[in-house]
Design a protein around this motif. Structure first.
Motif, PDB file in Angstrom:
ATOM      1  N   SER A 129       0.831  -1.217   0.000  1.00 45.86           N
ATOM      2  CA  SER A 129       0.000   0.000   0.000  1.00 45.86           C
ATOM      3  C   SER A 129       0.858   1.256   0.000  1.00 45.86           C
ATOM      4  O   SER A 129       0.595   2.196  -0.758  1.00 45.86           O
ATOM      5  CB  SER A 129      -0.915   0.015   1.231  1.00 45.86           C
ATOM      6  OG  SER A 129      -1.821  -1.041   1.183  1.00 45.86           O
ATOM      7  N   GLU A 130       1.886   1.272   0.850  1.00 46.88           N
ATOM      8  CA  GLU A 130       2.782   2.431   0.892  1.00 46.88           C
ATOM      9  C   GLU A 130       3.551   2.578  -0.421  1.00 46.88           C
ATOM     10  O   GLU A 130       3.765   3.688  -0.899  1.00 46.88           O
ATOM     11  CB  GLU A 130       3.745   2.316   2.071  1.00 46.88           C
ATOM     12  CG  GLU A 130       3.073   2.512   3.411  1.00 46.88           C
ATOM     13  CD  GLU A 130       4.003   2.283   4.591  1.00 46.88           C
ATOM     14  OE1 GLU A 130       5.154   1.822   4.398  1.00 46.88           O
ATOM     15  OE2 GLU A 130       3.562   2.567   5.724  1.00 46.88           O
ATOM     16  N   GLY A 131       3.946   1.452  -0.989  1.00 45.37           N
ATOM     17  CA  GLY A 131       4.656   1.496  -2.263  1.00 45.37           C
ATOM     18  C   GLY A 131       3.794   2.061  -3.370  1.00 45.37           C
ATOM     19  O   GLY A 131       4.254   2.892  -4.176  1.00 45.37           O
ATOM     20  N   ILE A 132       2.534   1.655  -3.407  1.00 45.44           N
ATOM     21  CA  ILE A 132       1.616   2.170  -4.431  1.00 45.44           C
ATOM     22  C   ILE A 132       1.393   3.663  -4.229  1.00 45.44           C
ATOM     23  O   ILE A 132       1.394   4.437  -5.191  1.00 45.44           O
ATOM     24  CB  ILE A 132       0.283   1.384  -4.409  1.00 45.44           C
ATOM     25  CG1 ILE A 132       0.531  -0.040  -4.918  1.00 45.44           C
ATOM     26  CG2 ILE A 132      -0.784   2.091  -5.234  1.00 45.44           C
ATOM     27  CD1 ILE A 132      -0.624  -0.991  -4.700  1.00 45.44           C
ATOM     28  N   ALA A 133       1.236   4.075  -2.973  1.00 46.11           N
ATOM     29  CA  ALA A 133       1.035   5.503  -2.690  1.00 46.11           C
ATOM     30  C   ALA A 133       2.253   6.311  -3.136  1.00 46.11           C
ATOM     31  O   ALA A 133       2.106   7.387  -3.732  1.00 46.11           O
ATOM     32  CB  ALA A 133       0.765   5.706  -1.199  1.00 46.11           C
ATOM     33  N   GLN A 134       3.451   5.812  -2.876  1.00 45.29           N
ATOM     34  CA  GLN A 134       4.665   6.505  -3.309  1.00 45.29           C
ATOM     35  C   GLN A 134       4.738   6.582  -4.829  1.00 45.29           C
ATOM     36  O   GLN A 134       5.083   7.621  -5.404  1.00 45.29           O
ATOM     37  CB  GLN A 134       5.908   5.797  -2.763  1.00 45.29           C
ATOM     38  CG  GLN A 134       6.104   5.968  -1.288  1.00 45.29           C
ATOM     39  CD  GLN A 134       7.258   5.112  -0.767  1.00 45.29           C
ATOM     40  OE1 GLN A 134       7.927   4.416  -1.534  1.00 45.29           O
ATOM     41  NE2 GLN A 134       7.468   5.150   0.539  1.00 45.29           N
ATOM     42  N   TYR A 135       4.397   5.490  -5.490  1.00 46.92           N
ATOM     43  CA  TYR A 135       4.431   5.464  -6.949  1.00 46.92           C
ATOM     44  C   TYR A 135       3.439   6.487  -7.522  1.00 46.92           C
ATOM     45  O   TYR A 135       3.776   7.267  -8.419  1.00 46.92           O
ATOM     46  CB  TYR A 135       4.119   4.067  -7.468  1.00 46.92           C
ATOM     47  CG  TYR A 135       4.078   4.002  -8.973  1.00 46.92           C
ATOM     48  CD1 TYR A 135       5.256   3.972  -9.714  1.00 46.92           C
ATOM     49  CD2 TYR A 135       2.868   3.985  -9.653  1.00 46.92           C
ATOM     50  CE1 TYR A 135       5.223   3.934 -11.096  1.00 46.92           C
ATOM     51  CE2 TYR A 135       2.828   3.941 -11.042  1.00 46.92           C
ATOM     52  CZ  TYR A 135       4.001   3.915 -11.758  1.00 46.92           C
ATOM     53  OH  TYR A 135       3.979   3.874 -13.116  1.00 46.92           O
ATOM     54  N   LEU A 136       2.224   6.495  -6.990  1.00 43.51           N
ATOM     55  CA  LEU A 136       1.208   7.435  -7.473  1.00 43.51           C
ATOM     56  C   LEU A 136       1.631   8.882  -7.205  1.00 43.51           C
ATOM     57  O   LEU A 136       1.400   9.769  -8.044  1.00 43.51           O
ATOM     58  CB  LEU A 136      -0.146   7.120  -6.848  1.00 43.51           C
ATOM     59  CG  LEU A 136      -0.785   5.817  -7.272  1.00 43.51           C
ATOM     60  CD1 LEU A 136      -2.052   5.553  -6.509  1.00 43.51           C
ATOM     61  CD2 LEU A 136      -1.041   5.792  -8.774  1.00 43.51           C
ATOM     62  N   GLY A 137       2.280   9.122  -6.061  1.00 48.16           N
ATOM     63  CA  GLY A 137       2.786  10.459  -5.762  1.00 48.16           C
ATOM     64  C   GLY A 137       3.825  10.899  -6.769  1.00 48.16           C
ATOM     65  O   GLY A 137       3.836  12.061  -7.208  1.00 48.16           O
ATOM     66  N   ARG A 138       4.687   9.982  -7.166  1.00 46.31           N
ATOM     67  CA  ARG A 138       5.705  10.307  -8.178  1.00 46.31           C
ATOM     68  C   ARG A 138       5.066  10.567  -9.536  1.00 46.31           C
ATOM     69  O   ARG A 138       5.524  11.428 -10.288  1.00 46.31           O
ATOM     70  CB  ARG A 138       6.728   9.170  -8.284  1.00 46.31           C
ATOM     71  CG  ARG A 138       7.635   9.102  -7.104  1.00 46.31           C
ATOM     72  CD  ARG A 138       8.738   8.072  -7.271  1.00 46.31           C
ATOM     73  NE  ARG A 138       9.573   8.045  -6.094  1.00 46.31           N
ATOM     74  CZ  ARG A 138       9.799   6.978  -5.361  1.00 46.31           C
ATOM     75  NH1 ARG A 138       9.264   5.820  -5.675  1.00 46.31           N
ATOM     76  NH2 ARG A 138      10.572   7.052  -4.307  1.00 46.31           N
ATOM     77  N   MET A 139       4.016   9.819  -9.851  1.00 50.28           N
ATOM     78  CA  MET A 139       3.342   9.998 -11.145  1.00 50.28           C
ATOM     79  C   MET A 139       2.653  11.357 -11.188  1.00 50.28           C
ATOM     80  O   MET A 139       2.624  12.003 -12.241  1.00 50.28           O
ATOM     81  CB  MET A 139       2.334   8.894 -11.413  1.00 50.28           C
ATOM     82  CG  MET A 139       2.879   7.484 -11.502  1.00 50.28           C
ATOM     83  SD  MET A 139       4.218   7.082 -12.650  1.00 50.28           S
ATOM     84  CE  MET A 139       4.212   8.140 -13.974  1.00 50.28           C
ATOM     85  N   GLN A 140       2.081  11.782 -10.055  1.00 53.30           N
ATOM     86  CA  GLN A 140       1.428  13.104 -10.038  1.00 53.30           C
ATOM     87  C   GLN A 140       2.430  14.226 -10.175  1.00 53.30           C
ATOM     88  O   GLN A 140       2.101  15.289 -10.696  1.00 53.30           O
ATOM     89  CB  GLN A 140       0.640  13.279  -8.731  1.00 53.30           C
ATOM     90  CG  GLN A 140      -0.616  12.437  -8.668  1.00 53.30           C
ATOM     91  CD  GLN A 140      -1.343  12.590  -7.350  1.00 53.30           C
ATOM     92  OE1 GLN A 140      -0.777  13.012  -6.349  1.00 53.30           O
ATOM     93  NE2 GLN A 140      -2.618  12.228  -7.348  1.00 53.30           N
ATOM     94  N   ALA A 141       3.658  14.005  -9.723  1.00 50.42           N
ATOM     95  CA  ALA A 141       4.678  15.041  -9.799  1.00 50.42           C
ATOM     96  C   ALA A 141       5.218  15.221 -11.209  1.00 50.42           C
ATOM     97  O   ALA A 141       5.875  16.226 -11.500  1.00 50.42           O
ATOM     98  CB  ALA A 141       5.833  14.702  -8.840  1.00 50.42           C
ATOM     99  N   ILE A 142       4.940  14.272 -12.066  1.00 47.66           N
ATOM    100  CA  ILE A 142       5.458  14.352 -13.449  1.00 47.66           C
ATOM    101  C   ILE A 142       4.623  15.299 -14.272  1.00 47.66           C
ATOM    102  O   ILE A 142       3.493  15.450 -14.227  1.00 47.66           O
ATOM    103  CB  ILE A 142       5.496  12.951 -14.111  1.00 47.66           C
ATOM    104  CG1 ILE A 142       6.525  12.093 -13.384  1.00 47.66           C
ATOM    105  CG2 ILE A 142       5.826  13.050 -15.579  1.00 47.66           C
ATOM    106  CD1 ILE A 142       6.619  10.685 -13.909  1.00 47.66           C
TER     107      ILE A 142
END
Length: 142
Positions: A129-142
Motif C-alpha cells: 500500500s505504501e509502495g503504491i502511494a509513493q508510486y502514485l505520488g511520483r506519477m502526479q509530480a510528473i
C-alpha cells in the motif's frame, strides 16, 4: 522506473521479510543444504513475470511438512545417516526409542509456516500500500 519495476522491488522486499520471519519461527532441525537444518533452509522463489513469490522450506528438508502439521504413526527411517538419527544425536536421545515412539504415536505439530503467514500478512499489505502511494505520488509530480 515503471510500475513493473516497483512491483518487483516490493515483491522482493516482502519475500525477504517473510523469509526472515519464517526462519525465526522454524525449529533448528538437521539436514538440508550443507547440513544446516530447517531454520537455515528456507528458500525464496520469485517469478517476476507472474508477480508471485513462494517462500518455503527447501526441498532438501523432507520432514518440513511433518514439523508443521505433525504426522500419523509411521515407521520413520532411523538408520545412522537419517535425519532422525542426526536429530537424536543433536538432542542426546536414543534414535531407536524415538523411532518406536513415532511408530506408535506419530509426531505433534510444531507450526511455523501458518504463524508466519498470520504475522506477516498485515505488514506485507502495508508495504505494498505504501509502495503504491509513493508510486502514485511520483506519477502526479510528473
Amino acid at each position: 522506473m515503471g510500475l513493473d519495476s516497483y512491483i518487483n522491488s516490493w515483491l522482493h522486499n516482502a519475500s525477504y521479510f517473510i523469509k526472515e520471519e519464517m526462519s525465526s519461527r522454524a525449529p533448528e532441525g538437521v539436514g538440508g543444504v550443507n547440513g544446516q537444518g530447517l531454520k537455515h533452509n528456507i528458500g525464496i522463489d520469485i517469478d517476476p513475470a507472474l508477480r508471485t513469490a513462494m517462500i518455503k522450506p527447501n526441498n532438501s528438508i523432507a520432514y518440513a511438512d511433518a514439523v508443521e502439521t505433525g504426522s500419523r504413526p509411521h515407521r520413520p527411517p532411523a538408520g545412522p545417516d537419517s535425519s532422525l538419527a542426526q536429530w537424536c544425536e543433536m538432542k542426546g536421545l536414543n534414535v531407536w526409542a524415538v523411532a518406536k515412539s513415532i511408530e506408535l504415536r506419530g509426531t505433534k505439530p510444531h507450526p511455523y509456516i501458518e504463524p508466519t503467514y498470520q504475522a506477516t500478512k498485515g505488514p506485507v499489505a502495508v508495504m505494498f500500500s505504501e509502495g503504491i502511494a509513493q508510486y502514485l505520488g511520483r506519477m502526479q509530480a510528473i
